[in-house]
Every structure is written in C-alpha cells, then in structure tokens.
Design a protein around this motif. Structure first.
Motif, PDB file in Angstrom:
ATOM      1  N   HIS A  54      14.767  -8.297  56.501  1.00 28.48           N
ATOM      2  CA  HIS A  54      14.306  -9.507  57.189  1.00 28.48           C
ATOM      3  C   HIS A  54      14.270 -10.608  56.121  1.00 28.48           C
ATOM      4  CE1 HIS A  54      13.280  -7.478  60.919  1.00 28.48           C
ATOM      5  NE2 HIS A  54      12.837  -6.489  60.154  1.00 28.48           N
ATOM      6  N   CYS A  55      15.051 -11.673  56.342  1.00 31.36           N
ATOM      7  CA  CYS A  55      15.239 -12.705  55.329  1.00 31.36           C
ATOM      8  C   CYS A  55      14.663 -14.043  55.782  1.00 31.36           C
ATOM      9  CB  CYS A  55      16.724 -12.879  55.033  1.00 31.36           C
ATOM     10  SG  CYS A  55      17.576 -11.373  54.547  1.00 31.36           S
ATOM     11  N   LEU A  56      14.214 -14.824  54.812  1.00 27.13           N
ATOM     12  CA  LEU A  56      13.730 -16.175  55.040  1.00 27.13           C
ATOM     13  C   LEU A  56      14.530 -17.115  54.156  1.00 27.13           C
ATOM     14  CD1 LEU A  56      11.665 -18.271  56.148  1.00 27.13           C
ATOM     15  CD2 LEU A  56      10.188 -17.651  54.211  1.00 27.13           C
ATOM     16  N   ASP A  57      15.191 -18.095  54.772  1.00 27.08           N
ATOM     17  CA  ASP A  57      15.911 -19.126  54.035  1.00 27.08           C
ATOM     18  C   ASP A  57      15.080 -20.403  54.138  1.00 27.08           C
ATOM     19  OD1 ASP A  57      17.716 -20.788  52.805  1.00 27.08           O
ATOM     20  OD2 ASP A  57      19.366 -20.401  54.186  1.00 27.08           O
ATOM     21  N   CYS A  58      14.391 -20.734  53.056  1.00 20.11           N
ATOM     22  CA  CYS A  58      13.405 -21.822  53.087  1.00 20.11           C
ATOM     23  C   CYS A  58      14.011 -23.211  53.273  1.00 20.11           C
ATOM     24  CB  CYS A  58      12.568 -21.792  51.811  1.00 20.11           C
ATOM     25  SG  CYS A  58      11.532 -20.321  51.681  1.00 20.11           S
ATOM     26  N   PHE A  59      15.229 -23.422  52.826  1.00 21.83           N
ATOM     27  CA  PHE A  59      15.894 -24.724  52.958  1.00 21.83           C
ATOM     28  C   PHE A  59      17.336 -24.433  53.369  1.00 21.83           C
ATOM     29  CE2 PHE A  59      12.497 -25.032  49.888  1.00 21.83           C
ATOM     30  CZ  PHE A  59      11.794 -26.149  50.327  1.00 21.83           C
ATOM     31  N   ALA A  60      17.564 -24.274  54.654  1.00 15.39           N
ATOM     32  CA  ALA A  60      18.826 -23.736  55.158  1.00 15.39           C
ATOM     33  C   ALA A  60      20.052 -24.580  54.798  1.00 15.39           C
ATOM     34  CB  ALA A  60      18.758 -23.548  56.671  1.00 15.39           C
ATOM     35  N   GLY A  61      19.963 -25.896  54.908  1.00 11.45           N
ATOM     36  CA  GLY A  61      21.121 -26.733  54.592  1.00 11.45           C
ATOM     37  C   GLY A  61      22.338 -26.311  55.395  1.00 11.45           C
ATOM     38  N   SER A  62      23.400 -25.901  54.722  1.00 11.06           N
ATOM     39  CA  SER A  62      24.629 -25.481  55.402  1.00 11.06           C
ATOM     40  C   SER A  62      24.440 -24.195  56.202  1.00 11.06           C
ATOM     41  CB  SER A  62      25.745 -25.275  54.381  1.00 11.06           C
ATOM     42  OG  SER A  62      25.484 -24.124  53.594  1.00 11.06           O
ATOM     43  N   SER A  79      15.708 -19.327  59.345  1.00  6.61           N
ATOM     44  CA  SER A  79      16.229 -20.456  58.566  1.00  6.61           C
ATOM     45  C   SER A  79      15.414 -21.701  58.877  1.00  6.61           C
ATOM     46  CB  SER A  79      17.697 -20.706  58.918  1.00  6.61           C
ATOM     47  OG  SER A  79      18.491 -19.621  58.531  1.00  6.61           O
ATOM     48  N   LEU A  80      14.864 -22.316  57.846  1.00  9.50           N
ATOM     49  CA  LEU A  80      14.063 -23.535  57.988  1.00  9.50           C
ATOM     50  C   LEU A  80      14.907 -24.732  57.566  1.00  9.50           C
ATOM     51  CD1 LEU A  80      10.783 -22.256  56.254  1.00  9.50           C
ATOM     52  CD2 LEU A  80      11.487 -21.966  58.642  1.00  9.50           C
ATOM     53  N   GLU A  81      14.901 -25.774  58.406  1.00  2.00           N
ATOM     54  CA  GLU A  81      15.688 -26.975  58.084  1.00  2.00           C
ATOM     55  C   GLU A  81      15.017 -28.205  58.685  1.00  2.00           C
ATOM     56  OE1 GLU A  81      17.897 -29.736  56.733  1.00  2.00           O
ATOM     57  OE2 GLU A  81      18.278 -27.695  56.031  1.00  2.00           O
ATOM     58  N   ILE A  82      14.902 -29.262  57.884  1.00  2.00           N
ATOM     59  CA  ILE A  82      14.206 -30.471  58.310  1.00  2.00           C
ATOM     60  C   ILE A  82      15.128 -31.483  59.017  1.00  2.00           C
ATOM     61  CG2 ILE A  82      14.488 -31.710  56.124  1.00  2.00           C
ATOM     62  CD1 ILE A  82      11.534 -32.676  56.526  1.00  2.00           C
ATOM     63  N   GLU A  83      16.392 -31.550  58.638  1.00  2.00           N
ATOM     64  CA  GLU A  83      17.307 -32.550  59.184  1.00  2.00           C
ATOM     65  C   GLU A  83      17.846 -32.123  60.549  1.00  2.00           C
ATOM     66  OE1 GLU A  83      17.993 -35.511  57.877  1.00  2.00           O
ATOM     67  OE2 GLU A  83      16.833 -35.152  56.057  1.00  2.00           O
ATOM     68  N   ILE A 104      16.789 -20.383  63.815  1.00  2.59           N
ATOM     69  CA  ILE A 104      16.783 -21.662  63.116  1.00  2.59           C
ATOM     70  C   ILE A 104      15.587 -22.469  63.594  1.00  2.59           C
ATOM     71  CG2 ILE A 104      18.044 -23.812  62.716  1.00  2.59           C
ATOM     72  CD1 ILE A 104      20.617 -22.113  63.229  1.00  2.59           C
ATOM     73  N   ILE A 105      14.748 -22.859  62.639  1.00  2.00           N
ATOM     74  CA  ILE A 105      13.538 -23.612  62.968  1.00  2.00           C
ATOM     75  C   ILE A 105      13.655 -25.013  62.379  1.00  2.00           C
ATOM     76  CG2 ILE A 105      11.027 -23.718  62.719  1.00  2.00           C
ATOM     77  CD1 ILE A 105      11.086 -20.632  62.463  1.00  2.00           C
ATOM     78  N   HIS A 106      13.591 -26.016  63.260  1.00  2.00           N
ATOM     79  CA  HIS A 106      13.646 -27.417  62.839  1.00  2.00           C
ATOM     80  C   HIS A 106      12.237 -27.797  62.374  1.00  2.00           C
ATOM     81  CE1 HIS A 106      14.213 -31.884  64.042  1.00  2.00           C
ATOM     82  NE2 HIS A 106      14.466 -31.696  62.765  1.00  2.00           N
ATOM     83  N   THR A 107      12.050 -27.825  61.056  1.00  2.00           N
ATOM     84  CA  THR A 107      10.710 -28.051  60.516  1.00  2.00           C
ATOM     85  C   THR A 107      10.783 -28.539  59.077  1.00  2.00           C
ATOM     86  OG1 THR A 107       8.522 -27.034  60.209  1.00  2.00           O
ATOM     87  CG2 THR A 107      10.419 -25.671  59.646  1.00  2.00           C
ATOM     88  N   ASN A 108       9.675 -29.082  58.618  1.00  2.04           N
ATOM     89  CA  ASN A 108       9.466 -29.363  57.206  1.00  2.04           C
ATOM     90  C   ASN A 108       9.016 -28.036  56.585  1.00  2.04           C
ATOM     91  OD1 ASN A 108       7.907 -29.855  54.783  1.00  2.04           O
ATOM     92  ND2 ASN A 108       7.980 -32.022  55.304  1.00  2.04           N
ATOM     93  N   SER A 109       9.802 -27.477  55.694  1.00  2.00           N
ATOM     94  CA  SER A 109       9.522 -26.156  55.131  1.00  2.00           C
ATOM     95  C   SER A 109       8.151 -26.072  54.461  1.00  2.00           C
ATOM     96  CB  SER A 109      10.611 -25.765  54.121  1.00  2.00           C
ATOM     97  OG  SER A 109      11.853 -25.703  54.761  1.00  2.00           O
ATOM     98  N   ILE A 110       7.779 -27.112  53.743  1.00  2.00           N
ATOM     99  CA  ILE A 110       6.486 -27.095  53.041  1.00  2.00           C
ATOM    100  C   ILE A 110       5.339 -26.978  54.050  1.00  2.00           C
ATOM    101  CG2 ILE A 110       4.932 -28.430  51.557  1.00  2.00           C
ATOM    102  CD1 ILE A 110       7.387 -27.175  50.086  1.00  2.00           C
ATOM    103  N   TYR A 111       5.392 -27.741  55.136  1.00  2.00           N
ATOM    104  CA  TYR A 111       4.339 -27.631  56.161  1.00  2.00           C
ATOM    105  C   TYR A 111       4.357 -26.263  56.828  1.00  2.00           C
ATOM    106  CZ  TYR A 111       3.752 -32.671  55.659  1.00  2.00           C
ATOM    107  OH  TYR A 111       3.522 -33.925  55.159  1.00  2.00           O
TER     108      TYR A 111
END
Length: 189
Positions: A54-62, A79-83, A104-111
C-alpha cells in the motif's frame, strides 16, 4: 488519442505490466516527473517490497511514481495532488490504462497529512523544489501515524534543499546525479 494529449508532455513507464506505456502530464512549472533512470534504480531497490504494498505518493505531479508502483504490482496507491489541472490529467491517465487501484485525492498534501493517518508500506516524497515542503512532510509523516515499523520512505530532492531526518528513520540506500539526490529510508520504531 484525442487532442487533449497532444498538447502535453509525457514519460514512459520503465518496467512491469505497463512497461512502455506513456503517461501524459500538464505542462506546469511544478510538475517535474522523476527521470526514468532514477525510477529504474528506485524500483530495483523496491523489488522485494513493492508487490502487494500500500503506497502513498505525497506529491503526485505527473503520477509516474504511483503508476510505476501499480505496474510493479503494488496493491494500492493513494496519490495526493494540489493542482486541479494536474488531477484531471492523472484521472485521464489511470482511466486510459484501466487502473482502478490508484486513489487520486485533490488536496494540499501538508493539510492532508496533519490528520491522524493509517500507515502505508511505501511512501514517496518528491515535492516541488524550492517550496519548503520536504521537511514539513517528514515531520507530519513521523508524527501522525502514516508510517509503521519497516515502512519504506523514498525521498527525492535537489542538492540545495536541506534534509532533516528523524532518528528512527534508517538510511537504506542513496544515490545522486549532478543536480538531484535520492534516498530510501526504513522506519524503525
């Protein structure tokens, strides 16, 4: 293919069930896919641990690290991604590849990481450079139950960014290029 993809950049998956498939990404300043030779090294390092992880990609980008993980038979990826534009591209890529185990979660990773979490087996930390997110992410992962004994943490950063690692993270592997350093740590309680 529709015109949506012709206006984008792409990277290819290096190995596994999706080897050679193209991942398209938004042409924004914060999206910087991990280079293929670094991904090859990383997934060689992870070869004994990635299957069913089970993996977590904190700043998914591409999204290439998450998709590469699924290509190597990880059980799931968050996958966390803000944009928003980047999230939409990620959704199109996983739909095109018929992947159903990437969330894929549309979110601010830090929050998102500030809440109390459920631990992951493998965590990818590759934030946009020069945004001061790396060490904040490490602190939150360590503090809020996102990691467990033997969790593996991958970190990619430019050489200028300082790195503060908790004492209970054991360095397992490290390598560098002319501009980038990347590390594999194992969490030890």
């Amino acid at each position: 293919m529709n015109n949506y993809f012709f206006k984008k950049n792409y990277v290819s998956i290096t190995a596994g069930q999706f080897k050679g498939k193209k991942i398209f990404f938004s042409n924004t300043s914060n999206v910087r896919p991990t280079m293929s030779r670094i991904r090859e090294t990383l997934f060689n390092w992870l070869s004994k641990n990635i299957k069913n992880a089970h993996c977590l990609d904190c700043f998914a980008g591409s999204g290439v690290l998450g998709i590469e993980s699924i290509s190597h038979y990880a059980k799931s990826v968050t996958s966390l991604e803000i944009e928003k534009k980047t999230v939409l591209t990620l959704l199109k890529n996983i739909q095109k590849l018929k992947i159903n185990n990437i969330n894929i979660i549309h979110t601010n990773s830090i929050y998102w990481l500030k809440k109390n979490g459920t631990p992951y087996d493998i965590i990818f930390i590759d934030p946009p450079y020069k945004m001061n997110l790396l060490n904040k992410t490490i602190i939150l992962l360590n503090k809020n139950n996102w990691i467990k004994k033997n969790s593996i943490i991958y970190i990619e950063k430019d050489k200028k960014t300082p790195l503060v690692i908790p004492k209970n993270w054991i360095l397992h592997k490290q390598k560098k290029t002319s501009k980038i350093e990347f590390f594999l740590y194992i969490f030890n309680v």
